[in-house]
Enzyme design. Sequence first.
Site, mmCIF file in Angstrom:
data_model
loop_
_atom_site.group_PDB
_atom_site.id
_atom_site.type_symbol
_atom_site.label_atom_id
_atom_site.label_comp_id
_atom_site.label_asym_id
_atom_site.label_seq_id
_atom_site.Cartn_x
_atom_site.Cartn_y
_atom_site.Cartn_z
ATOM 1 C CB ALA A 54 5.010 -26.145 -6.528
ATOM 2 C CB CYS A 55 4.902 -28.976 -1.551
ATOM 3 S SG CYS A 55 6.642 -29.025 -1.995
ATOM 4 N N GLY A 56 2.029 -29.208 -1.316
ATOM 5 C CA GLY A 56 0.812 -28.940 -0.573
ATOM 6 C C GLY A 56 1.113 -28.922 0.913
#
Length: 558
Positions: A54-56
């Site tokens: 999960a990232c930005g």
Amino acid sequence: MTEVTPSATNGPAAQTKAPAVKNPSIATGLTRIGRTPTGFAAHGLYDPRNEHDACGVGFIVNMKGVKSHQIVTDGLAVLENLTHRGAVGADPLMGDGAGVLVQLPDRFFREEMASQGVELPKPGHYAVGHVFMPRDPELQAHIEGIIAEVAQLEGQPLLGFRDVPVDNSSLSKAPDIAASEPVQRQVFLGRGAEIESDDDYERRLYILRKVISGRIHEETKGVDNGFYVVSMSSRTIVYKGMFLAYQVGAYYKDLTDPRFETALILVHQRFSTNTFPSWKLAHPYRMVAHNGEINTLRGNVNWMAARQASVDSELFGNDISKLWPISYEGQSDTACFDNALEFLTQGGYSLAHAMMMLIPEAWAGNKLMDQDRKAFYEYHAALMEPWDGPAAVAFTDGRQIGATLDRNGLRPARYIVTDDDRVIMASEAGVLPVPEERIVKKWRLQPGRMLLIDLEKGRIVSDEEIKSEIATRHPYKSWLANTQLILEDLKPVEPRALRRDVSLLDRQQAFGYSQEDTKLLMSPMATTGQEAVGSMGTDTPISAMSDRSKLLYTYFKQ
């Protein structure tokens, strides 16, 4: 004799120094047991395919295509404000990866190359490839020789190379981590005289890059020697690495030069659990940046590989064989998705069309969906399996930029439109301070919906407009009616006559039915029409230890 330091990938477990070799063209990095170029190999009960992430992610774009350095500055600010979405290793100065994708800054590169005595052709008639190189000078020279040779064979003039100025003072100085830092080089390529359109030029660059990567991959037998083409295009360029968010702007001096201008910037801060962190697996890739995970990855990659024998395109012609494999083993889910998207768009699909194929809406059983659009999705379901999973994907080809959510909308994405024609999209609200009076619109991406900004049209193209236009471009309903076979519509087949020479008991035993099945399961179902309820426990021997013949499936227990 040449000593080559391999491109270590991450953290304290980075690779050790390689032994001396006679031929620098061969990969020389000896990795630790179980180690791969991007993490750890499958071993025992561990399989890297079971990792998730999960990232930005975010982007800023001027809808009218007006380039400025302010967009770069603001993009780096957005990236820093997404720091909390990334991950940090045991060393606090080592991140999982961060980077930016921008349009080619023509004025900047033109002046930089002029200082080397190289006059660049007009925009669109030259391309820039950003390349990670191994640290060994002799191996660098060998790889640059391959690039020059392949460029000549593919008919694209080599204009020159450029050292990318960097400042690694903000990076960790731990020996293993420092050894993983690649040498940053850029290659400048001209446009062959026979190439008529910009799209054809991009396609030739795509083939050129695949041939170069294929040559080196074959030479090294798939072992990482530190070489990787980050991007190669006449429209866009990527700057990325195994950074924390703030280190991107601090490391790449180009990004702080006022001459470095773009009308769009796509940024990403990585939280890596899908694969282990490495320089080349940082985002953005050549077309996408992604927050989430693709749960169907193994099947998607296998189907892409299986179709290599039958796929064809008049745009590639005989050169299509140079593109295999589309994805290499050990890549992350986003890298494989980027490979598939690039293959489809270079093969003639529009960017939005390809994204609709890869990440379709929930169309089956949707009574509210327009019939033309439903026919589009049903037709393409036979061509491409959905790349499914909780995902927010931002994408661009340098002329359009957009984002889409998976059909369940399990990853957030919010955007605002300002009165100076800018669109700011990110994994969350508030990544860039904007006075409220300057905001024209604020909204969020919805499940299965697409946000698309077309810089040539100078506006946002609505989800309804995009999909209606694409779904009605061809008669998909007619194609389905003429080619699709529906099992329920086929003529009934008479069942084969029941064998009378075999007793019921023999048939029950042949198919694994026991007295317990017939008494406790079959009888209640036959009399009440409901499944029998009973204890889930069993005291029978497991099949592997039983002295009786068992059906194959009984050997597998959860």
